[in-house]
Scaffold this motif. Structure first.
Motif, mmCIF file in Angstrom:
data_model
loop_
_atom_site.group_PDB
_atom_site.id
_atom_site.type_symbol
_atom_site.label_atom_id
_atom_site.label_comp_id
_atom_site.label_asym_id
_atom_site.label_seq_id
_atom_site.Cartn_x
_atom_site.Cartn_y
_atom_site.Cartn_z
ATOM 1 N N PRO A 4 61.191 128.037 24.449
ATOM 2 C CA PRO A 4 61.564 126.883 25.259
ATOM 3 C C PRO A 4 61.650 127.270 26.717
ATOM 4 C CG PRO A 4 63.483 127.758 24.105
ATOM 5 C CD PRO A 4 62.272 128.479 23.570
ATOM 6 N N ASN A 5 61.849 126.278 27.536
ATOM 7 C CA ASN A 5 61.914 126.444 28.986
ATOM 8 C C ASN A 5 62.848 127.566 29.387
ATOM 9 O OD1 ASN A 5 62.271 126.107 31.709
ATOM 10 N ND2 ASN A 5 62.271 123.887 31.594
ATOM 11 N N LYS A 6 62.331 128.542 30.154
ATOM 12 C CA LYS A 6 63.140 129.681 30.577
ATOM 13 C C LYS A 6 63.882 129.379 31.867
ATOM 14 C CE LYS A 6 60.401 133.468 28.656
ATOM 15 N NZ LYS A 6 59.242 132.791 28.138
ATOM 16 N N LEU A 81 50.405 125.378 34.275
ATOM 17 C CA LEU A 81 49.364 126.162 34.946
ATOM 18 C C LEU A 81 48.599 125.312 35.955
ATOM 19 C CD1 LEU A 81 47.913 128.266 31.987
ATOM 20 C CD2 LEU A 81 49.322 129.080 33.878
ATOM 21 N N GLU A 82 48.284 124.091 35.579
ATOM 22 C CA GLU A 82 47.534 123.221 36.489
ATOM 23 C C GLU A 82 48.344 122.899 37.735
ATOM 24 O OE1 GLU A 82 46.256 119.870 34.195
ATOM 25 O OE2 GLU A 82 44.819 121.032 33.014
ATOM 26 N N LYS A 83 49.672 122.744 37.570
ATOM 27 C CA LYS A 83 50.526 122.482 38.737
ATOM 28 C C LYS A 83 50.537 123.694 39.668
ATOM 29 C CE LYS A 83 53.605 120.657 41.443
ATOM 30 N NZ LYS A 83 55.002 120.473 41.001
ATOM 31 N N ILE A 84 50.653 124.895 39.104
ATOM 32 C CA ILE A 84 50.661 126.112 39.914
ATOM 33 C C ILE A 84 49.333 126.278 40.653
ATOM 34 C CG2 ILE A 84 50.700 128.644 39.784
ATOM 35 C CD1 ILE A 84 52.790 128.330 37.538
ATOM 36 N N ILE A 85 48.230 125.987 39.970
ATOM 37 C CA ILE A 85 46.913 126.075 40.607
ATOM 38 C C ILE A 85 46.802 125.069 41.750
ATOM 39 C CG2 ILE A 85 44.451 125.628 40.270
ATOM 40 C CD1 ILE A 85 45.318 128.319 39.232
ATOM 41 N N LYS A 86 47.307 123.855 41.539
ATOM 42 C CA LYS A 86 47.241 122.822 42.585
ATOM 43 C C LYS A 86 48.059 123.248 43.812
ATOM 44 C CE LYS A 86 46.427 118.726 44.421
ATOM 45 N NZ LYS A 86 47.236 118.801 45.656
ATOM 46 N N VAL A 87 49.266 123.754 43.589
ATOM 47 C CA VAL A 87 50.099 124.193 44.713
ATOM 48 C C VAL A 87 49.435 125.359 45.438
ATOM 49 C CG1 VAL A 87 52.335 125.156 45.373
ATOM 50 C CG2 VAL A 87 52.217 123.386 43.614
ATOM 51 N N GLY A 117 60.206 125.073 36.010
ATOM 52 C CA GLY A 117 60.889 124.530 37.178
ATOM 53 C C GLY A 117 59.983 124.448 38.397
ATOM 54 N N GLU A 118 60.113 123.384 39.152
ATOM 55 C CA GLU A 118 59.241 123.175 40.309
ATOM 56 C C GLU A 118 59.405 124.269 41.359
ATOM 57 O OE1 GLU A 118 58.297 119.793 43.758
ATOM 58 O OE2 GLU A 118 59.697 119.367 42.118
#
Length: 305
Positions: A4-6, A81-87, A117-118
């Motif tokens: 789960p979310n770390k 992963l897609e969010k990290i790539i976009k940022v 987490g963002e």
């Protein structure tokens, strides 16, 4: 099975039952707390797709529910992963880039997919950008430690970085906690050295956070002492984007400090340093009792005979 979310617990809106909303005011504080805990647990279980036993009727088989949960986890990890790539893409410009090591990239993505987490995703995006610009910038050891860090631990590291400085020829980050120097005149033969301390807890870095960072291996456990500093030589001290030259007013002056570990220094570069003018003023005021301090602009902070 994926973990789960770390980094943060998924927050869900707790909808109150309109039929019991008004009657709840008559219940004791303890009863309300228990009810709220049950609602929060149900919200967490629903968000993680493990709430079947909380309902009177199980609509799907255990196998179906497990397969659905695995699908949801994989989809969320893909989204991470897609969010990290976009940022990362938004951070990149026209800088000259290189190709990161394939094994490093594979391990990076395997770890980064579990970052929910963002704030932490933004940090991992900066890591990826730095690795594209300069392969080898971040070790896998540092990544593995960063992956396991909680939000509280990351915030403690960030606060420590805001108080960190370097002095002398050593480029490692340090947390200065004070200094000592001998008494003047004949007193130095009969009295212990004078010592003054700076309370890091006054600047939102309590000793509990310091111990936390020590347990993580980011700061060395032992408070260290510099070698003897003499009035005949000045020492550069840098912090908060400023550089000072400090010159001891007496012989055999020493500085107390905690030192960041190699991994701590590596993560400190990624976290960055936020401005903390109150701390810098307090540090300069403390050191002015034992040092003559000149800023990088040539102005004198303190001059004592």
């Amino acid at each position: 099975m994926a973990e789960p979310n770390k980094n943060s617990v998924i927050e869900a809106v707790i909808v109150e039952d309109k039929g019991t909303k008004h009657s709840s005011h008559t219940q004791s504080g303890q009863e309300s707390h228990i009810k709220s805990s049950q609602h929060r647990l149900a919200a967490i279980a629903t968000a993680h797709h493990i709430d079947a036993k909380l309902h009177e009727i199980e609509h799907d088989s255990l196998t179906t529910r497990a397969a659905f949960r695995q699908l949801q986890i994989k989809q969320q990890q893909q989204a991470n992963l897609e969010k990290i790539i976009k940022v990362t893409h938004d951070l990149c410009r026209d800088e000259t880039a290189s190709s990161p090591d394939p094994d490093w990239l594979y391990r990076f993505f395997e770890m980064a997919k579990t970052i929910y987490g963002e704030g932490m995703q933004n940090l991992w995006a900066r890591i990826l950008k730095q690795e594209i610009l300069k392969p080898g910038s971040t070790s896998l050891k540092a990544l593995a430690l960063l992956e396991t860090m909680t939000q509280r631990e990351a915030q403690a590291l960030q606060r420590a970085c805001s108080l960190a400085c370097t002095f002398g020829s050593d480029g490692a980050n340090k947390l200065i906690t004070g200094f000592r120097h001998p008494e003047s005149g004949m007193k130095k033969y009969f009295k212990p050295d004078l010592a003054e301390r700076l309370a890091l807890g006054s600047f939102k870095l309590p000793f509990t956070d310091l111990m936390l960072l020590m347990d993580l291996g980011l700061i060395l456990r032992t408070e260290l002492e510099s070698g003897q500093l003499e009035p005949t030589s000045s020492v550069p001290l840098s912090g908060q984007g400023k550089t000072f030259m400090i010159t001891p007013l007496r012989k055999s002056t020493r500085i107390y400090y905690y030192r960041f570990s190699p991994t701590g220094n590596e993560l400190a570069k990624l976290v960055g340093q936020k401005a903390h003018p109150e701390y810098l003023d307090a540090l300069m005021a403390l050191l002015s009792h034992a040092f003559s301090i000149n800023s990088d602009t040539g102005s004198t902070v303190n001059e004592k005979a």
